[in-house]
Design a protein around this motif. Structure first.
Motif, PDB file in Angstrom:
ATOM      1  N   GLN A 190      -6.514  11.191  -9.753  1.00 43.91           N
ATOM      2  CA  GLN A 190      -5.451  10.195  -9.651  1.00 43.91           C
ATOM      3  C   GLN A 190      -4.535  10.446  -8.455  1.00 43.91           C
ATOM      4  O   GLN A 190      -3.771   9.565  -8.064  1.00 43.91           O
ATOM      5  CB  GLN A 190      -4.620  10.185 -10.934  1.00 43.91           C
ATOM      6  CG  GLN A 190      -5.388   9.682 -12.151  1.00 43.91           C
ATOM      7  CD  GLN A 190      -4.682   9.996 -13.461  1.00 43.91           C
ATOM      8  OE1 GLN A 190      -3.514  10.387 -13.474  1.00 43.91           O
ATOM      9  NE2 GLN A 190      -5.401   9.846 -14.572  1.00 43.91           N
ATOM     10  N   GLY A 191      -4.612  11.645  -7.868  1.00 46.47           N
ATOM     11  CA  GLY A 191      -3.708  11.998  -6.772  1.00 46.47           C
ATOM     12  C   GLY A 191      -4.331  11.906  -5.392  1.00 46.47           C
ATOM     13  O   GLY A 191      -3.786  12.459  -4.435  1.00 46.47           O
ATOM     14  N   LEU A 192      -5.469  11.224  -5.263  1.00 42.01           N
ATOM     15  CA  LEU A 192      -6.128  11.139  -3.959  1.00 42.01           C
ATOM     16  C   LEU A 192      -5.243  10.433  -2.930  1.00 42.01           C
ATOM     17  O   LEU A 192      -4.538   9.472  -3.246  1.00 42.01           O
ATOM     18  CB  LEU A 192      -7.454  10.385  -4.086  1.00 42.01           C
ATOM     19  CG  LEU A 192      -8.523  10.981  -5.019  1.00 42.01           C
ATOM     20  CD1 LEU A 192      -9.774  10.110  -5.010  1.00 42.01           C
ATOM     21  CD2 LEU A 192      -8.850  12.404  -4.624  1.00 42.01           C
ATOM     22  N   THR A 193      -5.313  10.920  -1.695  1.00 42.77           N
ATOM     23  CA  THR A 193      -4.629  10.269  -0.566  1.00 42.77           C
ATOM     24  C   THR A 193      -5.631   9.382   0.152  1.00 42.77           C
ATOM     25  O   THR A 193      -6.734   9.824   0.490  1.00 42.77           O
ATOM     26  CB  THR A 193      -4.054  11.326   0.396  1.00 42.77           C
ATOM     27  OG1 THR A 193      -3.002  12.017  -0.263  1.00 42.77           O
ATOM     28  CG2 THR A 193      -3.517  10.676   1.666  1.00 42.77           C
ATOM     29  N   ARG A 194      -5.235   8.149   0.402  1.00 49.16           N
ATOM     30  CA  ARG A 194      -6.136   7.156   1.004  1.00 49.16           C
ATOM     31  C   ARG A 194      -5.818   7.016   2.486  1.00 49.16           C
ATOM     32  O   ARG A 194      -4.659   6.805   2.872  1.00 49.16           O
ATOM     33  CB  ARG A 194      -5.961   5.822   0.282  1.00 49.16           C
ATOM     34  CG  ARG A 194      -6.839   4.691   0.786  1.00 49.16           C
ATOM     35  CD  ARG A 194      -6.495   3.413   0.024  1.00 49.16           C
ATOM     36  NE  ARG A 194      -7.191   2.241   0.543  1.00 49.16           N
ATOM     37  CZ  ARG A 194      -8.200   1.636  -0.060  1.00 49.16           C
ATOM     38  NH1 ARG A 194      -8.619   2.090  -1.234  1.00 49.16           N
ATOM     39  NH2 ARG A 194      -8.776   0.577   0.477  1.00 49.16           N
ATOM     40  N   VAL A 195      -6.848   7.148   3.337  1.00 49.38           N
ATOM     41  CA  VAL A 195      -6.702   6.988   4.780  1.00 49.38           C
ATOM     42  C   VAL A 195      -7.511   5.775   5.205  1.00 49.38           C
ATOM     43  O   VAL A 195      -8.746   5.766   5.088  1.00 49.38           O
ATOM     44  CB  VAL A 195      -7.197   8.235   5.541  1.00 49.38           C
ATOM     45  CG1 VAL A 195      -7.025   8.053   7.048  1.00 49.38           C
ATOM     46  CG2 VAL A 195      -6.466   9.481   5.065  1.00 49.38           C
ATOM     47  N   GLU A 196      -6.838   4.747   5.672  1.00 48.80           N
ATOM     48  CA  GLU A 196      -7.540   3.546   6.128  1.00 48.80           C
ATOM     49  C   GLU A 196      -8.247   3.815   7.447  1.00 48.80           C
ATOM     50  O   GLU A 196      -7.704   4.470   8.340  1.00 48.80           O
ATOM     51  CB  GLU A 196      -6.555   2.391   6.290  1.00 48.80           C
ATOM     52  CG  GLU A 196      -5.854   1.983   5.001  1.00 48.80           C
ATOM     53  CD  GLU A 196      -6.811   1.425   3.949  1.00 48.80           C
ATOM     54  OE1 GLU A 196      -7.935   1.021   4.328  1.00 48.80           O
ATOM     55  OE2 GLU A 196      -6.440   1.412   2.759  1.00 48.80           O
ATOM     56  N   ARG A 197      -9.465   3.323   7.554  1.00 43.82           N
ATOM     57  CA  ARG A 197     -10.261   3.466   8.774  1.00 43.82           C
ATOM     58  C   ARG A 197     -10.618   2.086   9.301  1.00 43.82           C
ATOM     59  O   ARG A 197     -11.108   1.251   8.528  1.00 43.82           O
ATOM     60  CB  ARG A 197     -11.549   4.252   8.497  1.00 43.82           C
ATOM     61  CG  ARG A 197     -11.323   5.672   8.008  1.00 43.82           C
ATOM     62  CD  ARG A 197     -12.638   6.359   7.629  1.00 43.82           C
ATOM     63  NE  ARG A 197     -13.659   6.184   8.647  1.00 43.82           N
ATOM     64  CZ  ARG A 197     -14.743   5.425   8.508  1.00 43.82           C
ATOM     65  NH1 ARG A 197     -14.960   4.758   7.369  1.00 43.82           N
ATOM     66  NH2 ARG A 197     -15.606   5.320   9.491  1.00 43.82           N
ATOM     67  N   PRO A 198     -10.418   1.825  10.579  1.00 43.15           N
ATOM     68  CA  PRO A 198     -10.722   0.502  11.123  1.00 43.15           C
ATOM     69  C   PRO A 198     -12.211   0.177  11.010  1.00 43.15           C
ATOM     70  O   PRO A 198     -13.063   0.943  11.452  1.00 43.15           O
ATOM     71  CB  PRO A 198     -10.285   0.613  12.586  1.00 43.15           C
ATOM     72  CG  PRO A 198     -10.268   2.078  12.878  1.00 43.15           C
ATOM     73  CD  PRO A 198      -9.888   2.740  11.597  1.00 43.15           C
ATOM     74  N   GLY A 199     -12.502  -0.925  10.340  1.00 42.73           N
ATOM     75  CA  GLY A 199     -13.881  -1.392  10.250  1.00 42.73           C
ATOM     76  C   GLY A 199     -14.762  -0.610   9.310  1.00 42.73           C
ATOM     77  O   GLY A 199     -15.986  -0.751   9.365  1.00 42.73           O
ATOM     78  N   GLY A 200     -14.185   0.201   8.435  1.00 39.94           N
ATOM     79  CA  GLY A 200     -15.021   0.975   7.533  1.00 39.94           C
ATOM     80  C   GLY A 200     -14.314   1.282   6.235  1.00 39.94           C
ATOM     81  O   GLY A 200     -13.138   0.970   6.051  1.00 39.94           O
ATOM     82  N   GLN A 201     -15.047   1.904   5.338  1.00 39.70           N
ATOM     83  CA  GLN A 201     -14.469   2.303   4.062  1.00 39.70           C
ATOM     84  C   GLN A 201     -13.349   3.316   4.294  1.00 39.70           C
ATOM     85  O   GLN A 201     -13.418   4.129   5.217  1.00 39.70           O
ATOM     86  CB  GLN A 201     -15.539   2.933   3.169  1.00 39.70           C
ATOM     87  CG  GLN A 201     -16.554   1.960   2.612  1.00 39.70           C
ATOM     88  CD  GLN A 201     -16.013   1.220   1.391  1.00 39.70           C
ATOM     89  OE1 GLN A 201     -14.889   1.434   0.968  1.00 39.70           O
ATOM     90  NE2 GLN A 201     -16.827   0.329   0.843  1.00 39.70           N
TER      91      GLN A 201
END
Length: 354
Positions: free
Chosen positions: A111-122
């Motif tokens: 539940q504590g995962l940090t999300r890193v957005e990546r351009p054009g990908g998951q």
């Protein structure tokens, strides 16, 4: 790299063990089965340089490392989720992931995962580290995932307390029970060994020998190592480590220890004091439910620690294979990340051996 959609059939997760000096990428199938492993030197302190005119930001450097390691997987199967553990979540990493306080559980980590957005990908999801608060706080990043992998390979009904040892530069001893992490201890044994050998007078009389985890081909001197273990827990153990380490020099000067045995003796002293301290805090036979020990790491280093544990009265420790991919799979499952088709049970491909 030439992965294709057909080659990647059955892949459910891209799992990354991303440390200070290296990056390991696992292509995982059902139940944490390792379909492919790639190892690159792109640790967080050594990322690919930016080509001329390219984005030189730290975020871009991490993306280049990811693409160099498994970009073909991501291109062929852009739906695959990505989960990473280790120093990639530190303040010097791609994105700082928070620390969770101990005690903690698999669900709390998921539940504590940090999300890193990546351009054009998951997006990339990063596992949090652990903080043990107190007068002398303690932290870890990456080892929590190995421990969860080890716990996943134990019988579900086994509720006995375990000491999970992860020997290395900064050895971790994790207290685990009921599928969760209750607390942990850190010993800088490996790093202190390297510093003493390379930067003090002790190293002046040493010949090349097999240091813990060494890859130089030298044959370890087990007799010298055991001698160090025995001194660490002997009649004058109260003098402490700082007194004992000088005996590495004096035993050499008096001809008792040849030059090629002194490094192994010093290793025995350091590991002996580490495990003796552990036995004082967690007596091997001091409760109704005796503490069981388990080691996970480089084989020869685990062998040495097993000798030290037995000398301190612990039962023969179990040995676990590399458990990081299993731990990443467990966290991904709890977070609902794996691509469709993944069952809920971990693979039995990895196992514990008594």
């Amino acid at each position: 790299m030439n992965g294709s959609a057909a080659d990647l059939q059955g892949t459910r997760l891209v799992a990354l063990d991303w440390g200070t000096s290296s990056l390991r990428a696992y292509r995982l199938g059902d139940g944490a089965r390792v379909l492919e492993l790639r190892h690159r030197p792109w640790g967080i302190m050594h990322l690919p340089p930016a080509p001329a005119g390219a984005d030189a930001s730290p975020e871009a450097a991490f993306e280049r490392a990811l693409q160099d390691t498994c970009g073909d997987w991501l291109a062929a199967a852009p739906h695959l989720p990505l989960l990473a553990c280790g120093m990639v979540g530190s303040a010097q990493g791609w994105r700082e992931a928070r620390y969770l306080h101990t005690p903690t559980s698999l669900d709390a980590l998921a539940q504590g995962l940090t999300r890193v957005e990546r351009p054009g990908g998951q997006p990339l999801h990063i596992v949090p580290g652990l903080l043990q608060p107190g007068e002398l706080p303690n932290v870890m990043r990456g080892e929590e995932t190995q421990v969860l992998g080890v716990l996943a390979l134990r019988p579900a009904e086994d509720a006995c307390p375990w000491l999970v040892g992860l020997p290395g530069s900064h050895s971790k001893w994790v207290v685990a029970q009921h599928g969760g992490i209750a607390g942990f201890h850190t010993f800088m044994t490996g790093e202190v060994f390297a510093a003493l050998r390379s930067h003090t007078i002790l190293g002046k009389t040493m010949a090349a020998a097999a240091a813990p985890g060494a890859q130089d081909g030298a044959v370890p001197d087990d007799a010298a190592f055991v001698r160090g273990l025995q001194v660490a827990s002997g009649s004058d153990a109260g003098l402490g480590l700082l007194s004992h380490i000088f005996s590495t020099r004096t035993l050499g000067l008096t001809g008792v220890l040849p030059a090629g045995a002194q490094a192994d003796y010093l290793s025995g002293l350091l590991i002996g004091h580490e495990v003796a301290a552990l036995a004082r805090v967690h007596p091997p036979g001091g409760s109704a439910a005796p503490v069981q020990s388990l080691l996970c790491g480089e084989p020869d280093l685990c062998r040495r620690y097993a000798l030290a544990l037995r000398l301190q009265g612990f039962a023969e420790p179990a040995i676990a294979a590399q458990a990081t991919p299993t731990g990443l799979w467990q966290i991904a499952q709890a977070a609902g990340l794996p691509a469709p088709g993944a069952p809920q049970q971990p693979s039995s491909a990895e196992s514990l051996a008594a």
